[in-house]
Design a protein around this motif. Structure first.
Motif, PDB file in Angstrom:
ATOM      1  N   MET A 109      -6.002  13.278  -6.491  1.00  0.00           N
ATOM      2  CA  MET A 109      -5.563  12.400  -7.586  1.00  0.00           C
ATOM      3  C   MET A 109      -4.031  12.392  -7.651  1.00  0.00           C
ATOM      4  N   PRO A 110      -3.433  11.221  -7.769  1.00  0.00           N
ATOM      5  CA  PRO A 110      -1.961  11.152  -7.833  1.00  0.00           C
ATOM      6  C   PRO A 110      -1.414  11.842  -9.082  1.00  0.00           C
ATOM      7  N   GLU A 111      -0.357  12.622  -8.872  1.00  0.00           N
ATOM      8  CA  GLU A 111       0.354  13.267  -9.963  1.00  0.00           C
ATOM      9  C   GLU A 111       1.806  12.821 -10.037  1.00  0.00           C
ATOM     10  N   LEU A 112       2.269  12.117  -8.998  1.00  0.00           N
ATOM     11  CA  LEU A 112       3.658  11.704  -8.905  1.00  0.00           C
ATOM     12  C   LEU A 112       3.738  10.257  -8.451  1.00  0.00           C
ATOM     13  N   VAL A 113       4.867   9.621  -8.774  1.00  0.00           N
ATOM     14  CA  VAL A 113       5.246   8.337  -8.200  1.00  0.00           C
ATOM     15  C   VAL A 113       6.605   8.550  -7.552  1.00  0.00           C
ATOM     16  N   VAL A 114       6.699   8.267  -6.257  1.00  0.00           N
ATOM     17  CA  VAL A 114       7.933   8.507  -5.518  1.00  0.00           C
ATOM     18  C   VAL A 114       8.584   7.166  -5.174  1.00  0.00           C
ATOM     19  N   LEU A 115       9.845   7.004  -5.580  1.00  0.00           N
ATOM     20  CA  LEU A 115      10.582   5.774  -5.328  1.00  0.00           C
ATOM     21  C   LEU A 115      11.464   5.923  -4.096  1.00  0.00           C
ATOM     22  N   HIS A 116      11.490   4.866  -3.283  1.00  0.00           N
ATOM     23  CA  HIS A 116      12.236   4.862  -2.034  1.00  0.00           C
ATOM     24  C   HIS A 116      13.071   3.586  -1.932  1.00  0.00           C
ATOM     25  N   TYR A 117      14.072   3.590  -1.061  1.00  0.00           N
ATOM     26  CA  TYR A 117      14.620   2.323  -0.580  1.00  0.00           C
ATOM     27  C   TYR A 117      14.211   2.163   0.877  1.00  0.00           C
ATOM     28  N   THR A 118      14.114   0.910   1.327  1.00  0.00           N
ATOM     29  CA  THR A 118      13.606   0.644   2.672  1.00  0.00           C
ATOM     30  C   THR A 118      14.634   0.891   3.754  1.00  0.00           C
ATOM     31  N   ALA A 119      15.920   0.654   3.453  1.00  0.00           N
ATOM     32  CA  ALA A 119      17.001   0.790   4.449  1.00  0.00           C
ATOM     33  C   ALA A 119      16.710  -0.052   5.681  1.00  0.00           C
ATOM     34  N   MET A 120      16.211  -1.274   5.464  1.00  0.00           N
ATOM     35  CA  MET A 120      15.911  -2.179   6.569  1.00  0.00           C
ATOM     36  C   MET A 120      16.481  -3.559   6.272  1.00  0.00           C
ATOM     37  N   ASP A 121      16.446  -4.415   7.273  1.00  0.00           N
ATOM     38  CA  ASP A 121      17.022  -5.752   7.161  1.00  0.00           C
ATOM     39  C   ASP A 121      16.032  -6.699   6.496  1.00  0.00           C
ATOM     40  N   GLY A 122      15.860  -6.526   5.196  1.00  0.00           N
ATOM     41  CA  GLY A 122      15.012  -7.417   4.424  1.00  0.00           C
ATOM     42  C   GLY A 122      13.590  -6.921   4.248  1.00  0.00           C
ATOM     43  N   ALA A 123      12.909  -7.512   3.281  1.00  0.00           N
ATOM     44  CA  ALA A 123      11.554  -7.087   2.932  1.00  0.00           C
ATOM     45  C   ALA A 123      10.559  -7.381   4.049  1.00  0.00           C
ATOM     46  N   ASN A 124      10.732  -8.488   4.764  1.00  0.00           N
ATOM     47  CA  ASN A 124       9.779  -8.821   5.816  1.00  0.00           C
ATOM     48  C   ASN A 124       9.796  -7.789   6.932  1.00  0.00           C
ATOM     49  N   ALA A 125      10.988  -7.309   7.280  1.00  0.00           N
ATOM     50  CA  ALA A 125      11.087  -6.263   8.302  1.00  0.00           C
ATOM     51  C   ALA A 125      10.425  -4.980   7.814  1.00  0.00           C
ATOM     52  N   ALA A 126      10.647  -4.654   6.552  1.00  0.00           N
ATOM     53  CA  ALA A 126      10.033  -3.454   5.992  1.00  0.00           C
ATOM     54  C   ALA A 126       8.517  -3.593   5.938  1.00  0.00           C
ATOM     55  N   LEU A 127       8.053  -4.766   5.551  1.00  0.00           N
ATOM     56  CA  LEU A 127       6.613  -5.000   5.464  1.00  0.00           C
ATOM     57  C   LEU A 127       5.960  -4.839   6.830  1.00  0.00           C
ATOM     58  N   ALA A 128       6.603  -5.384   7.865  1.00  0.00           N
ATOM     59  CA  ALA A 128       6.052  -5.271   9.214  1.00  0.00           C
ATOM     60  C   ALA A 128       5.960  -3.816   9.646  1.00  0.00           C
ATOM     61  N   ARG A 129       6.983  -3.057   9.360  1.00  0.00           N
ATOM     62  CA  ARG A 129       6.979  -1.641   9.766  1.00  0.00           C
ATOM     63  C   ARG A 129       5.957  -0.848   8.969  1.00  0.00           C
ATOM     64  N   LEU A 130       5.898  -1.087   7.675  1.00  0.00           N
ATOM     65  CA  LEU A 130       4.980  -0.330   6.832  1.00  0.00           C
ATOM     66  C   LEU A 130       3.516  -0.650   7.131  1.00  0.00           C
ATOM     67  N   CYS A 131       3.272  -1.783   7.759  1.00  0.00           N
ATOM     68  CA  CYS A 131       1.900  -2.182   8.107  1.00  0.00           C
ATOM     69  C   CYS A 131       1.591  -1.949   9.588  1.00  0.00           C
ATOM     70  N   ASP A 132       2.519  -1.349  10.312  1.00  0.00           N
ATOM     71  CA  ASP A 132       2.348  -1.085  11.737  1.00  0.00           C
ATOM     72  C   ASP A 132       1.781   0.323  11.914  1.00  0.00           C
ATOM     73  N   PRO A 133       0.533   0.454  12.364  1.00  0.00           N
ATOM     74  CA  PRO A 133      -0.069   1.788  12.474  1.00  0.00           C
ATOM     75  C   PRO A 133       0.642   2.703  13.459  1.00  0.00           C
ATOM     76  N   THR A 134       1.353   2.119  14.439  1.00  0.00           N
ATOM     77  CA  THR A 134       2.067   2.964  15.405  1.00  0.00           C
ATOM     78  C   THR A 134       3.322   3.591  14.816  1.00  0.00           C
ATOM     79  N   ALA A 135       3.814   3.037  13.699  1.00  0.00           N
ATOM     80  CA  ALA A 135       5.028   3.569  13.067  1.00  0.00           C
ATOM     81  C   ALA A 135       4.760   4.866  12.316  1.00  0.00           C
ATOM     82  N   GLU A 136       3.498   5.090  11.939  1.00  0.00           N
ATOM     83  CA  GLU A 136       3.103   6.294  11.203  1.00  0.00           C
ATOM     84  C   GLU A 136       3.902   6.484   9.926  1.00  0.00           C
ATOM     85  N   VAL A 137       4.173   5.375   9.247  1.00  0.00           N
ATOM     86  CA  VAL A 137       4.816   5.411   7.939  1.00  0.00           C
ATOM     87  C   VAL A 137       4.188   4.319   7.100  1.00  0.00           C
TER      88      VAL A 137
END
Length: 203
Positions: A1-29
């Motif tokens: 069960m979640p006990e925390l909410v962790v906030l991050h910045y993407t440090a990437m060139d726009g949301a679309n680039a971040a979305l692609a990486r975050l949805c890429d299973p080979t990135a392991e993130v």
């Protein structure tokens, strides 16, 4: 069960680039949510599932933060203010998560809080004071600063707030300042104590 909410910045060139990486299973993130600079919200992982966003670190004695937290990525490189639409979306999302899982406001933390020295997001430009005013993050203390800045007392106060990662004094100070005094530099000073001087919110 979640006990925390962790906030991050993407440090990437726009949301679309971040979305692609975050949805890429080979990135392991991954993360549960991504909020674009224009306020667009994407959910990538169900809140009941573990996402790979936190990595090594610790908060309030919790070591496996990935298994006990919800991760929110914000489209930002950490070097400029977070946009009003983005903050508005975050401020709409956080209450629903906190209520759904019974997470207290002191469970809303930055990546840098639980991984001092290793991570610096959401960074010095994130408006923690704004979340505090809205009751969406733990209010900082208002105690009088000590006459002498004792490192042992500083470490004890930081641990009471939640900074329990095993790091040296300089790294701990940097992490606390990122959250409460992002413009501060140099050695430990009395003003570093005041934000931490608050009743313990957890046991």
């Amino acid at each position: 069960m979640p006990e925390l909410v962790v906030l991050h910045y993407t440090a990437m060139d726009g949301a679309n680039a971040a979305l692609a990486r975050l949805c890429d299973p080979t990135a392991e993130v991954s993360a549960h949510y991504l909020i674009g600079a224009d306020g667009t919200l994407w959910q990538m992982v169900d809140e009941t599932m573990r996402a790979w966003h936190a990595g090594a670190g610790q908060w309030r004695g919790i070591v496996d933060v990935n298994s006990r937290s919800i991760g929110i990525e914000l489209d930002n490189c950490g070097d400029h203010p977070f946009s009003a639409p983005q903050m508005n979306t975050l401020e709409g999302l956080l209450p629903t998560i906190l209520e759904r899982w019974g997470i207290p406001v002191d469970g809303v933390i930055g990546h840098s809080d639980m991984a001092p020295g290793r991570k610096h997001d959401p960074g010095p430009r994130f408006d923690w004071a704004r979340l505090e005013r809205l009751g969406l993050a733990a209010a900082r203390g208002t105690g009088a600063p000590p006459e002498t800045p004792d490192p042992e007392r500083f470490r004890r106060l930081a641990a009471e707030v939640g900074y329990t990662a095993d790091v040296d004094d300089a790294t701990l100070l940097q992490a606390v300042r990122l959250r409460y005094r992002p413009g501060a530099r140099g050695p430990l000073v009395p003003a570093d104590f005041s934000p931490l001087d608050q009743p313990a919110l957890w046991t």
